[in-house]
Design an enzyme around this catalytic site. Structure first.
Site, PDB file in Angstrom:
ATOM      1  N   ASP A   1       0.865  -1.172   0.000  1.00 39.49           N
ATOM      2  CA  ASP A   1       0.000   0.000   0.000  1.00 39.49           C
ATOM      3  C   ASP A   1       0.906   1.227   0.000  1.00 39.49           C
ATOM      4  O   ASP A   1       1.894   1.264   0.734  1.00 39.49           O
ATOM      5  CB  ASP A   1      -0.899  -0.002   1.241  1.00 39.49           C
ATOM      6  CG  ASP A   1      -1.760   1.242   1.321  1.00 39.49           C
ATOM      7  OD1 ASP A   1      -2.536   1.481   0.385  1.00 39.49           O
ATOM      8  OD2 ASP A   1      -1.631   1.976   2.317  1.00 39.49           O
ATOM      9  N   LYS A   2       0.584   2.229  -0.812  1.00 41.28           N
ATOM     10  CA  LYS A   2       1.491   3.380  -0.951  1.00 41.28           C
ATOM     11  C   LYS A   2       1.521   4.244   0.300  1.00 41.28           C
ATOM     12  O   LYS A   2       2.560   4.435   0.933  1.00 41.28           O
ATOM     13  CB  LYS A   2       1.096   4.248  -2.156  1.00 41.28           C
ATOM     14  CG  LYS A   2       2.036   5.452  -2.357  1.00 41.28           C
ATOM     15  CD  LYS A   2       1.567   6.362  -3.454  1.00 41.28           C
ATOM     16  CE  LYS A   2       0.471   7.308  -2.993  1.00 41.28           C
ATOM     17  NZ  LYS A   2       0.946   8.356  -2.058  1.00 41.28           N
TER      18      LYS A   2
ATOM     19  N   THR B   1      -2.858   1.908  -4.480  1.00 40.88           N
ATOM     20  CA  THR B   1      -3.185   3.170  -3.833  1.00 40.88           C
ATOM     21  C   THR B   1      -4.524   3.699  -4.330  1.00 40.88           C
ATOM     22  O   THR B   1      -4.967   3.355  -5.435  1.00 40.88           O
ATOM     23  CB  THR B   1      -2.084   4.220  -4.097  1.00 40.88           C
ATOM     24  OG1 THR B   1      -2.438   5.453  -3.479  1.00 40.88           O
ATOM     25  CG2 THR B   1      -1.903   4.455  -5.594  1.00 40.88           C
TER      26      THR B   1
ATOM     27  N   ASP C   1      -6.749  -1.408   5.002  1.00 41.26           N
ATOM     28  CA  ASP C   1      -6.248  -2.535   4.222  1.00 41.26           C
ATOM     29  C   ASP C   1      -6.670  -3.896   4.764  1.00 41.26           C
ATOM     30  O   ASP C   1      -6.197  -4.918   4.289  1.00 41.26           O
ATOM     31  CB  ASP C   1      -4.710  -2.477   4.174  1.00 41.26           C
ATOM     32  CG  ASP C   1      -4.210  -1.163   3.627  1.00 41.26           C
ATOM     33  OD1 ASP C   1      -4.834  -0.655   2.686  1.00 41.26           O
ATOM     34  OD2 ASP C   1      -3.215  -0.638   4.149  1.00 41.26           O
TER      35      ASP C   1
ATOM     36  N   ASP D   1      -0.971  -0.499   6.140  1.00 40.40           N
ATOM     37  CA  ASP D   1      -0.907   0.174   7.435  1.00 40.40           C
ATOM     38  C   ASP D   1      -1.985  -0.321   8.391  1.00 40.40           C
ATOM     39  O   ASP D   1      -2.085   0.146   9.513  1.00 40.40           O
ATOM     40  CB  ASP D   1      -1.002   1.691   7.274  1.00 40.40           C
ATOM     41  CG  ASP D   1      -2.291   2.131   6.590  1.00 40.40           C
ATOM     42  OD1 ASP D   1      -3.207   1.294   6.447  1.00 40.40           O
ATOM     43  OD2 ASP D   1      -2.380   3.307   6.199  1.00 40.40           O
TER      44      ASP D   1
END
Length: 643
Positions: free
Chosen positions: A332-333, A481, A532, A528
């Site tokens: 995940d960005k 993202t 997610d 994070d």
């Protein structure tokens, strides 16, 4: 138990004959081994005897039953020999003593390793101070400091943390700044500077100066409490390799029992009933699988301990095993490859202003704002060492910006709408910045544009190194993202990411994981843990990053206590190393039994070789030592991030 084993072994006639030393001709000496050996069987063997009974009741024969069978047969055969009812070569008192001691030692090593695994995180609780200094206000408005137990703190309380003291509860710094020792949470050895507005975690230490902290979480809601929960889940989880070892022990039980029956029948058929008894008992005694019992738990325990000491919390042992097969890592960005918070990355001044003047005016206007962009601007001014003038008449207008009076000038900071309403023209530099997906704010002084500011989500400096290392290991790196595609592709190009999923809503991230899996890939998802969760659960391995402040993540199997994406490499290294040790230990432990049992049964008797019981017992002891030492080599695996 060792104190009992020494006289049992040294006073045993068979052991003395094996080593070639004479025993005194004392009348009571032959009864030392039977009496003390009986104590060892009843006392030292109790865990295995009760475990064996439990396995019989559950109709699931396994390791404990086979150990119980071995020591019971040795015990009964030894008494038979001591009383003259069985041949003298069945005097197994010294083997029984060694068997009990070695198995108890093996279990102690396993329990100690498991205890070290737990204590690596349980020790966090000991880092909490015994007392907290709560700041309270009297009726007349004066402040006083009251010493209270940390358990009495509540959300919203203001606490004083003195230099060198531990933070008593999770909170946010409201006054002061200090270098915080967070190594017990993140594994990072370097102190981290924390100032007003920054979060701090219970148990971390203010090393150089004092702080005032507003409590945001107490008790079970703190990061430490969450870590303790993860430890409990990790210790209770059962890995696939452990289940294989349990099944192997069950197979070995039937293998030993079947070998004993065949041995008894064959030696009886060929007319040697005495040898049938000796060989059968020997087979049952040396088939004890305690080395197999240590093969997996010891490796897993040491691996979990090594991980915990390096800031990697293994919540699900199966996830640690699976990590070695991962060929695709999906990051995940925001908050993972990037810091997840805006930072100032560019200043474009308009004549006659300089960059320092523009940032000073912007920071002065934003100083009373709590907006993340405002905090980024103020922080940038502080880092540059710019003198920020005082401001008055602060006001904030949604969708427009902020305004304040500074040295008789009206200074405003805002986006494109502010520039339009003032009838001004945006600076030329703003176009490329906006096209790259960054946030652009203009600083307007008395209606005229004084400069523009570029703010964006800063890429972590460790991200590029992590991705390069993954590529060298043949792992494909994918980024996902919800940001616009230009922003995503810009970050991907900077980091060298292989594939990009952009403009993905949180609820659709798990679909992207499924798409990769349908391509035949084994996917590890790194996020994070906030938006997610579905993707973390869908992935073959879910890895939550930044557990120092978010530990209640039910969907991840591995938690990284730091926010360094290079820790993913540590998980891969540990997974591969621990799996290698598991295989080696399983082959050694099972191989010993598969070879020694037929030899003890007399399969090579036609050519004149039968494995002596004494040699079998020694080999059995050596197999345990080899398994334990091989597992301990896992401590040498370097899990530090590459530099």
């Amino acid at each position: 138990m060792l104190a009992l084993a020494v006289p049992v072994v040294l006073s045993n006639q068979m052991f003395a004959g094996l080593l070639g030393y004479p025993l005194p001709e004392w009348a009571w000496l032959p009864w030392v081994s039977p009496i003390l050996g009986t104590v060892m069987y009843v006392w030292g063997g109790k865990p295995f005897l009760t475990g064996g009974v439990s396995e019989i009741k559950s109709r699931q024969p396994g390791m404990m039953l086979l150990i119980a069978l071995a020591i019971t047969v040795a015990f009964l055969a030894s008494w038979g020999s001591s009383l003259g009812l069985l041949p003298h070569q069945l005097d197994f008192w010294w083997e029984l003593a060694l068997l009990v001691v070695i198995m108890l030692l093996g279990h102690w090593i396993e329990m100690r390793s498991l205890a070290l695994t737990t204590s690596a995180l349980d020790s966090l609780a000991a880092l909490l101070p015994d007392e907290a200094e709560r700041v309270e206000a009297d009726d007349d408005g004066t402040e006083r400091v009251v010493t209270v137990p940390p358990a009495e703190l509540s959300r919203g309380d203001l606490v004083l943390v003195r230099p060198g003291a531990s933070v008593p509860a999770d909170g946010e710094v409201v006054e002061g700044s200090a270098d915080m020792d967070e190594s017990m949470i993140t594994g990072e050895s370097r102190p981290v500077r924390r100032g007003a507005g920054d979060p701090v975690v219970a148990g971390t230490v203010a090393t150089d100066s004092g702080l005032r902290v507003r409590v945001t979480a107490t008790g079970d809601q703190t990061a430490l409490a969450g870590i303790q929960k993860l430890v409990t889940e990790a210790q209770s989880s059962s890995s696939r390799a452990q289940r294989i070892a349990d099944r192997a022990a069950a197979w070995l039980f039937w293998f030993a029992l079947g070998a004993a029956v065949v041995t008894a029948l064959v030696w009886a058929i060929i007319g040697q009933p005495d040898d049938a008894v000796v060989r059968t008992i020997t087979v049952l005694v040396i088939a004890c699988p305690h080395a197999l019992g240590l093969a997996i738990p010891l490796v897993v325990a040491i691996a979990t301990e090594r991980a915990a000491n390096s800031g990697v919390l293994v919540k699900d042992r199966l996830a640690l095993e699976q990590m070695r097969t991962v060929d695709t890592v999906l990051f995940d960005k925001t908050g993972t490859l990037t810091r997840g918070e805006p930072t100032l990355s560019g200043i474009a001044p308009a004549a006659p202003y300089s960059e320092d003047e523009v940032i000073a005016l912007a920071a002065a206007a934003e100083s009373d704002s709590e907006h993340p962009l405002a905090r980024a601007i103020v922080a940038a001014a502080r880092e540059r060492g710019v003198s920020v003038p005082a401001s008055t008449e602060f006001s904030s207008t949604p969708a427009l910006g902020v305004s304040a009076r500074i040295d008789e000038r009206r200074v405003e900071v805002g986006g494109p709408r502010l520039v339009q309403e003032r009838g001004a023209r945006a600076l030329a530099a703003a176009g490329p910045w906006r096209d790259a997906g960054d946030i652009v704010l203009h600083v307007v002084v008395d209606g005229a544009v004084a400069g523009a500011l570029r703010l964006g989500d800063e890429v972590r400096p460790e991200s590029r190194q992590a991705i390069d290392e993954l590529h060298t290991r043949g792992v494909q790196v994918v980024m996902i993202t919800g940001d616009a595609r230009p922003v995503a592709e810009s970050v991907a190009a900077e980091l060298g990411v292989d594939r990009v999923f952009a403009e993905v809503r949180p609820e659709d991230k798990s679909t992207m994981v499924d798409e990769l899996q349908r391509e035949g890939r084994t996917v590890a998802m790194v996020g994070d843990g906030v938006n997610d969760a579905p993707a973390l659960a869908q992935a073959d391995v879910g890895i939550a990053i930044g557990a120092g402040t978010d530990v209640a993540i039910a969907s991840a199997g591995v938690i990284l206590a730091s926010s360094d994406p290079r820790a993913v490499l540590s998980v891969i290294r540990l997974s591969r190393a621990s799996y290698r040790k598991m295989k080696q230990n399983l082959w050694w432990a099972a191989g010993y039994n598969l070879v020694s049992v037929p030899l003890a049964a007399g399969v090579l008797a036609p050519i004149g070789f039968v494995l002596p019981m004494s040699v079998g017992a020694i080999l059995m002891s050596l197999s345990t030592v080899v398994v334990a030492l091989n597992a301990l080599l896992l401590r040498r695996v370097d899990l530090r991030p590459p530099h």
